[in-house]
Design a protein around this motif. Structure first.
Motif, short mmCIF file in Angstrom:
data_model
loop_
_atom_site.label_atom_id
_atom_site.label_comp_id
_atom_site.label_asym_id
_atom_site.label_seq_id
_atom_site.Cartn_x
_atom_site.Cartn_y
_atom_site.Cartn_z
N SER A 1 0.80 -1.22 0.00
CA SER A 1 0.00 0.00 0.00
C SER A 1 0.84 1.27 0.00
O SER A 1 0.35 2.34 -0.36
CB SER A 1 -0.94 0.01 1.22
OG SER A 1 -1.86 -1.05 1.12
N ALA B 1 1.02 3.92 -2.93
CA ALA B 1 -0.09 4.87 -3.13
C ALA B 1 0.25 6.22 -2.52
O ALA B 1 -0.20 7.26 -3.02
CB ALA B 1 -1.37 4.31 -2.52
N MET C 1 -2.89 6.91 -5.55
CA MET C 1 -3.58 5.63 -5.71
C MET C 1 -3.88 5.34 -7.18
O MET C 1 -3.81 4.19 -7.61
CB MET C 1 -4.88 5.67 -4.90
CG MET C 1 -5.63 4.37 -4.86
SD MET C 1 -4.73 3.06 -4.01
CE MET C 1 -6.06 1.92 -3.64
N TRP D 1 -0.70 4.17 -8.86
CA TRP D 1 -0.24 2.90 -8.30
C TRP D 1 -1.15 1.76 -8.75
O TRP D 1 -0.69 0.67 -9.11
CB TRP D 1 -0.17 2.99 -6.77
CG TRP D 1 0.10 1.65 -6.11
CD1 TRP D 1 -0.60 1.10 -5.09
CD2 TRP D 1 1.14 0.71 -6.43
NE1 TRP D 1 -0.08 -0.12 -4.74
CE2 TRP D 1 1.00 -0.40 -5.56
CE3 TRP D 1 2.16 0.69 -7.37
CZ2 TRP D 1 1.85 -1.50 -5.59
CZ3 TRP D 1 3.01 -0.43 -7.42
CH2 TRP D 1 2.85 -1.50 -6.54
N MET D 2 -2.45 2.01 -8.76
CA MET D 2 -3.38 0.97 -9.21
C MET D 2 -3.05 0.58 -10.66
O MET D 2 -3.07 -0.59 -11.03
CB MET D 2 -4.81 1.50 -9.09
CG MET D 2 -5.89 0.47 -9.24
SD MET D 2 -5.98 -0.69 -7.87
CE MET D 2 -7.44 -0.14 -7.04
N THR E 1 -10.73 -4.19 -2.19
CA THR E 1 -9.79 -3.45 -3.05
C THR E 1 -9.37 -4.29 -4.25
O THR E 1 -9.33 -3.79 -5.38
CB THR E 1 -8.55 -3.01 -2.24
OG1 THR E 1 -8.98 -2.28 -1.09
CG2 THR E 1 -7.64 -2.13 -3.08
N HIS F 1 -7.07 13.01 -3.95
CA HIS F 1 -7.35 11.62 -4.33
C HIS F 1 -8.07 11.57 -5.68
O HIS F 1 -9.23 11.96 -5.77
CB HIS F 1 -8.20 10.94 -3.26
CG HIS F 1 -7.56 10.94 -1.90
ND1 HIS F 1 -7.66 11.99 -1.04
CD2 HIS F 1 -6.80 10.00 -1.29
CE1 HIS F 1 -6.98 11.70 0.08
NE2 HIS F 1 -6.46 10.50 -0.05
#
Lengths: 349, 223
Positions: free
Chosen positions: A148, A151, A156, A159-160, A208, B103
């Motif tokens: 994690s 991220a 995020m 990274w995803m 996730t 985000h």
């Protein structure tokens, strides 16, 4: 039965007799309010955070203390130089250390985290917490898992994308660096006095990633992380993501003995899955505590303890409590948790 | 003709296997499907199935949402270049994360889904101030403002949706522009969108695409 909070936690973890279930009430930004200062100023000094933590615990009467400033501190240890502060909520990472894949090669893991300038204030916070509450209250550290951590370093979204679509060599190189950092960070926090390591890993939940991906990619990194640091004092935590579907697998494979549920996990199911082998932590949906009445908070704690208290090995917890939660609701939560979580004939009996 | 491909495509997407999904698309093309078929009879129905599955308590996860949107976006972009005629846009939306919020994942998922539904999406990025949301919506003649927030204070604060609502009221734009919100705080409190005075919310990025498409059909076009 007079017990310290640390003894209470140890009793819950090992199913020994105790006065009541431990209560973890995770207040962070509220410390700034206690000290009457803006969040940026509050988080600039370990002494502020330690003072805030000690005052909050004293004020509300729960069982844990935090050495965590904000999650972005980990990114600062790896080169992040800009954090976005707000007046009304937690700081978040504004500068991502990894802007493109070439940055992975130059990602520098500090040789000795305890000597890194970004660790100076957390170390001071831990020193003060240990001085004033060590051996009495569990001092918690928040450590992001290997899978994690990227991220925080690249966002995020990116990274995803890298995790799921590659390139695989860049992904694996980044994970290797993050693992190296993870191990050093845990060692640094333990050496500085942290009793509890919250192993934070949203990728350890099938909210996730798919079960197939969890088994093939996430679990092997969890095993590697835990082989390196051991399971002592480690809490399995996936943010607000559910863990019931993986609890048995992690327990069997890795041997972690404490599981911090999502508010959306069934506590009764978690207890059944754990089958007395692990401490399960029921977590209130604290986002709702902003608008709930005190009676609604109490009713929710009652629902949680009804499901969690039978059979013991239960902890009553919160997520990261938003600053907007009224103090009356925090008091209602702790009071109800002390009452319904009593093993000695409290209101729950 | 496309039924078997829909199933294979969905399997690949649910398995977060982008390469296999793209191979299915290529096989369908080789089998005579048109680029329009690929988008409207393969990619969009696959998203519909994902929404149906989610609504029926299928445990779809974030990675599946991400890959559904990612693949939909890639395939649609590629197919649009081969359409026999430019498609009719359903409408336009401006989208960003609330002030103080960095985000961006949810926004990306929504935008990927919207592309396949022929919604033009203007990405305002992260940490967007209320006046910028409104200024850009007017400049772009957008009918929907999408505000993503992953933290309680950025969802509830005066510089988030509440600030955008205030500006729409002050400028007399409420009859022309709708606000949709999404992100973790809204999942934890399904009534929160009302508290922050949004017109709609969606539990996940894929469903958001459908909700936005619905909002666009309610509104008159800009003059």
């Amino acid at each position: 039965m007079a017990m310290t909070a640390l003894q209470r936690l140890a009793a819950a973890a090992t199913r020994r007799p105790a006065d009541r279930a431990p209560i973890f009430c995770n207040l962070f930004d509220q410390g700034a309010r206690e000290l009457g200062m803006p969040l940026r100023e509050y988080y600039s000094r370990g002494a502020h955070v330690a003072e805030g933590q000690l005052r909050l615990r004293e004020k509300f009467g729960y069982d844990n203390l935090w050495s965590l400033f904000y999650v972005g501190k980990e990114a600062e240890l790896l080169g992040c130089n800009r954090i976005c502060f707000a007046d009304d909520g937690p700081p978040n990472v504004e500068h991502f250390v990894i802007d493109d894949l070439d940055d992975i090669a130059s990602l520098e893991v500090p040789a000795d985290i305890t000597r890194h300038p970004a660790f100076e204030q957390p170390a001071e916070c831990l020193r003060l917490l240990r001085q004033h509450a060590g051996g009495t209250y569990p001092i918690c550290a928040y450590i992001t898992s290997t899978m994690s951590l990227p991220a925080l370093l690249m966002g995020m979204e990116r990274w995803m994308s890298l995790l799921l679509m590659g390139p695989v060599d860049a992904r694996d190189a980044l994970l290797a660096r993050c693992h190296e950092f993870f191990v050093k960070e845990v060692e640094a926090y333990r050496a500085a006095g942290a009793d509890v390591i919250l192993y934070a890993n949203p990728f350890g939940s099938t909210d996730t990633v798919s079960m197939k991906f969890f088994l093939s990619h996430a679990l092997p990194w969890i095993e590697r992380d835990l082989r390196a640091i051991g399971t002592d004092g480690v809490v399995y935590y996936c943010g607000t993501s559910r863990i019931n579907r993986v609890l048995d697998i992690v327990l069997d494979t890795v041997g972690i003995r404490t599981y911090y549920l999502s508010p959306f996990d069934s506590i009764a199911d978690a207890k059944e899955i754990a089958g007395g082998r692990a401490l399960t932590c029921g977590v209130i949906n604290d986002a709702r505590m902003i608008d709930w009445t005190e009676d609604e908070v109490v009713a929710e704690v009652r629902r949680m303890t009804d499901a969690g208290m039978p059979g013991g090995r239960f902890l009553i917890g919160t997520g990261v409590m938003p600053l907007a939660i009224p103090e009356a609701n925090i008091r209602a939560f702790v009071t109800a948790a002390r009452d319904f979580g009593s093993h000695d004939g409290g209101a729950h009996a | 003709m496309l039924d078997s491909y829909i199933a294979a495509y969905n399997d690949a997407v649910f398995d977060t296997d982008r390469d296999e999904a793209l191979r299915v698309v290529q096989r369908a093309l080789d089998d005579g499907a048109s680029p329009e078929d690929i988008v409207f009879r393969l990619v969009v129905p696959a998203m519909d199935q994902m929404i149906k599955a989610i609504s029926e308590d299928f445990d779809a996860n974030l990675a599946q949402h991400f890959m559904t949107a990612q693949i939909a976006n890639e395939v649609t972009e590629s197919m649009l270049r081969r359409f026999t005629a430019p498609p009719q846009a359903l409408g336009r939306i401006v989208m960003g994360t609330a002030r103080g919020d960095m985000h961006s994942l949810g926004k990306r998922i929504v935008m990927g889904c919207l592309k396949a539904q022929m919604v033009e999406c203007v990405d305002l990025g992260v940490n967007v101030a209320p006046d910028r949301f409104v200024d850009e919506a007017v400049a772009q003649r957008a009918s929907v403002i999408g505000i993503s927030a992953m933290m309680s204070h950025t969802a509830r604060g005066p510089d988030g949706c509440l600030g955008v609502r205030r500006l729409l009221q002050e400028r007399g734009l409420e009859h022309r522009i709708r606000i949709i919100v999404g992100g973790a705080p809204y999942r934890f409190d399904p009534d929160l969108y009302r508290v922050v005075q949004a017109d709609a919310w969606a539990e996940d990025g894929i469903t958001a695409g459908k909700v936005i498409a619905g909002l666009l059909t309610e509104l008159p076009p800009w003059p």
